[in-house]
Design an enzyme around this catalytic site. Sequence first.
Site, PDB file in Angstrom:
ATOM      1  N   ASP A 175      -3.306   4.500   2.781  1.00  0.00           N
ATOM      2  CA  ASP A 175      -3.642   4.857   4.160  1.00  0.00           C
ATOM      3  C   ASP A 175      -3.285   6.319   4.401  1.00  0.00           C
ATOM      4  O   ASP A 175      -2.158   6.745   4.101  1.00  0.00           O
ATOM      5  CB  ASP A 175      -2.840   3.998   5.162  1.00  0.00           C
ATOM      6  CG  ASP A 175      -3.368   2.579   5.268  1.00  0.00           C
ATOM      7  OD1 ASP A 175      -4.555   2.359   4.948  1.00  0.00           O
ATOM      8  OD2 ASP A 175      -2.600   1.697   5.687  1.00  0.00           O
TER       9      ASP A 175
ATOM     10  N   ASP B 152       0.851  -1.187   0.000  1.00  0.00           N
ATOM     11  CA  ASP B 152       0.000   0.000   0.000  1.00  0.00           C
ATOM     12  C   ASP B 152       0.889   1.240   0.000  1.00  0.00           C
ATOM     13  O   ASP B 152       2.117   1.120  -0.057  1.00  0.00           O
ATOM     14  CB  ASP B 152      -0.938  -0.005   1.220  1.00  0.00           C
ATOM     15  CG  ASP B 152      -0.201   0.209   2.536  1.00  0.00           C
ATOM     16  OD1 ASP B 152       1.042   0.306   2.541  1.00  0.00           O
ATOM     17  OD2 ASP B 152      -0.888   0.296   3.577  1.00  0.00           O
TER      18      ASP B 152
ATOM     19  N   ASP C  88       1.361   4.838   2.340  1.00  0.00           N
ATOM     20  CA  ASP C  88       0.954   5.459   3.594  1.00  0.00           C
ATOM     21  C   ASP C  88       1.406   6.918   3.639  1.00  0.00           C
ATOM     22  O   ASP C  88       2.550   7.233   3.313  1.00  0.00           O
ATOM     23  CB  ASP C  88       1.609   4.715   4.776  1.00  0.00           C
ATOM     24  CG  ASP C  88       1.418   3.205   4.702  1.00  0.00           C
ATOM     25  OD1 ASP C  88       0.335   2.733   5.039  1.00  0.00           O
ATOM     26  OD2 ASP C  88       2.375   2.503   4.279  1.00  0.00           O
TER      27      ASP C  88
HETATM   28  P1  TTP Z   1       1.944  -1.078   6.705  1.00  0.00           P
HETATM   29  O1  TTP Z   1       1.508  -0.185   5.625  1.00  0.00           O
HETATM   30  O2  TTP Z   1       1.018  -2.201   7.039  1.00  0.00           O
HETATM   31  O3  TTP Z   1       3.370  -1.733   6.438  1.00  0.00           O
HETATM   32  P2  TTP Z   1       4.627  -1.225   5.589  1.00  0.00           P
HETATM   33  O4  TTP Z   1       4.363   0.095   4.945  1.00  0.00           O
HETATM   34  O5  TTP Z   1       5.804  -1.306   6.487  1.00  0.00           O
HETATM   35  O6  TTP Z   1       4.795  -2.370   4.531  1.00  0.00           O
HETATM   36  P3  TTP Z   1       4.159  -2.448   3.046  1.00  0.00           P
HETATM   37  O7  TTP Z   1       5.230  -1.994   2.137  1.00  0.00           O
HETATM   38  O8  TTP Z   1       3.811  -3.877   2.850  1.00  0.00           O
HETATM   39  O9  TTP Z   1       2.955  -1.563   3.018  1.00  0.00           O
HETATM   40  O10 TTP Z   1       2.146  -0.272   8.057  1.00  0.00           O
HETATM   41  C1  TTP Z   1       3.042   0.832   8.145  1.00  0.00           C
HETATM   42  C2  TTP Z   1       3.323   1.191   9.567  1.00  0.00           C
HETATM   43  O11 TTP Z   1       2.180   1.737  10.197  1.00  0.00           O
HETATM   44  C3  TTP Z   1       3.729  -0.009  10.429  1.00  0.00           C
HETATM   45  O12 TTP Z   1       4.966   0.278  11.018  1.00  0.00           O
HETATM   46  C4  TTP Z   1       2.760  -0.087  11.525  1.00  0.00           C
HETATM   47  C5  TTP Z   1       2.043   1.226  11.483  1.00  0.00           C
HETATM   48  N1  TTP Z   1       0.623   1.051  11.789  1.00  0.00           N
HETATM   49  C6  TTP Z   1       0.067   1.664  12.905  1.00  0.00           C
HETATM   50  O13 TTP Z   1       0.744   2.357  13.637  1.00  0.00           O
HETATM   51  N2  TTP Z   1      -1.251   1.463  13.193  1.00  0.00           N
HETATM   52  C7  TTP Z   1      -2.032   0.708  12.429  1.00  0.00           C
HETATM   53  O14 TTP Z   1      -3.218   0.557  12.720  1.00  0.00           O
HETATM   54  C8  TTP Z   1      -1.428   0.093  11.261  1.00  0.00           C
HETATM   55  C9  TTP Z   1      -2.231  -0.764  10.361  1.00  0.00           C
HETATM   56  C10 TTP Z   1      -0.106   0.305  10.988  1.00  0.00           C
HETATM   57 MN    MN Z   2       2.598   0.403   3.839  1.00  0.00          MN
HETATM   58 MN    MN Z   3      -0.532   0.828   5.564  1.00  0.00          MN
END
Ligand code: TTP
Ligand code: MN
Ligand code: MN
Length: 396
Positions: free
Chosen positions: A320, A204, A206
């Site tokens: 996100d 995703d 963020d």
């Molecule tokens: P993710 O987007 O799930 O993971 P990522 O970006 O490291 O990996 P990917 O490349 O697969 O997307 O989460 C990002 C960070 O956000 C992770 O360190 C945990 C944090 N987080 C929160 O603090 N609260 C939440 O509810 C969620 C889902 C994630």
């Molecule tokens: Mn992510």
């Molecule tokens: Mn995420």
Amino acid sequence: LVNLSEVAAFSVPSYACQRRTTLENHNTVLTDALSLLAENAELSEEDGRGVAFRRAAAVLKALPKPVASMTQLRGLPCLGEHSLRVIKDILENGASSEVESTKQSERYKALKVLTGIFGVGARTADRWIRDGIHNLRQLQDSGPTLNRAQQAGLEHYDDLNQPVSKSDADAIGEVVEKAVVSVLPGAHMTLIGGFRRGKLTGHDVDFLITHPEEGREVGLMPKLVSWLESQGFLLYQKTTRNSYLESKDGPARPASNMDRFERCFSIFKLTKEEKRGTKHPETLTENGAQTPDNGGLDLDLDLDQTKPAGHKPWRAVRVDLVVSPISQFAFALLGWTGSKLFERELRRWAGHEKSMSLSSHALYDNRQSKYLRATSEEEIFAHLGLEFVPPSERNA
Ligand code: TTP
Ligand code: MN
Ligand code: MN
Ligand code: MN
């Protein structure tokens, strides 16, 4: 003759937040195996076992070269009996029988396919499997009632299981940035999650949004979402309100691991036009250069034969969005940059070694009974008595 450099034991500190873990991994065969067992444990709601395998994998990710023999692992932290058995199996036989049989198991394959639907967690998938639903076809045929998130997840299944490239992330970032400044001039947006750690692909994208004047961020999320929705950028969105309140009695135990920022889980519609609009056209590829990492599973189930995947002029991407007040920005930035294990280890370090409570909102010192303020990640590491670890070295 014994090559001493090859048998010399490795040494690493026990908390992942005390280590520098780049994306350069010299032990991918071992860490992939342990990560698969971690994932299988998590999918079976055995979180303790999941964390143990994640910690073991993270120790191997931090090693400066490939493991050549079991003797090198002597004294390393977090390598339990079970993880050591898996590593030994791979070093001696080239593969772990446990990992191979897990990969082949119908239950693991079904859990992977079903939890690959956005909005479907381990518990729901388990319930469906017990009802005889093992794949998407059976899900569509026997039709349990799906909530709005799961309907959207199923509809965009193929897209959402394709890795998101950095250029896709940048293209979406430009749209979100434009939306942010048009609904609240002066607001700032930062790329967080895996892309901030330097990953080239993600599941995703963020973003963290704030405003330099405390309080100006209030009400930003609904406006931002309306703007994106009115321009046709959102295929799905669910916004949750900010519920964080600081108390003079220290942080209340949150009901779950979820933090309490105003946040939005969405499915973004990324069109070819937006992709072209980015400042880095040379990095664009027609359908993404990578092949999807489906863990060897056949996810290529064409749900709608009339619209062959890959030929529409847009793709769906999970996005996100998080809004934080400037007073909590450093904590939000640190908490949302990841990796998930790095975050977990930071909180464990804070609690066990420093008697502090760290969240994505604040740092509370239980001995002094007060909140420790910070305006940068560097200050938070300093409060915690840790050497600063830059995002690119938090890939534990
Ligand atoms: P993710 O987007 O799930 O993971 P990522 O970006 O490291 O990996 P990917 O490349 O697969 O997307 O989460 C990002 C960070 O956000 C992770 O360190 C945990 C944090 N987080 C929160 O603090 N609260 C939440 O509810 C969620 C889902 C994630
Ligand atoms: Mn992510
Ligand atoms: Mn995420
Ligand atoms: Mn362990």
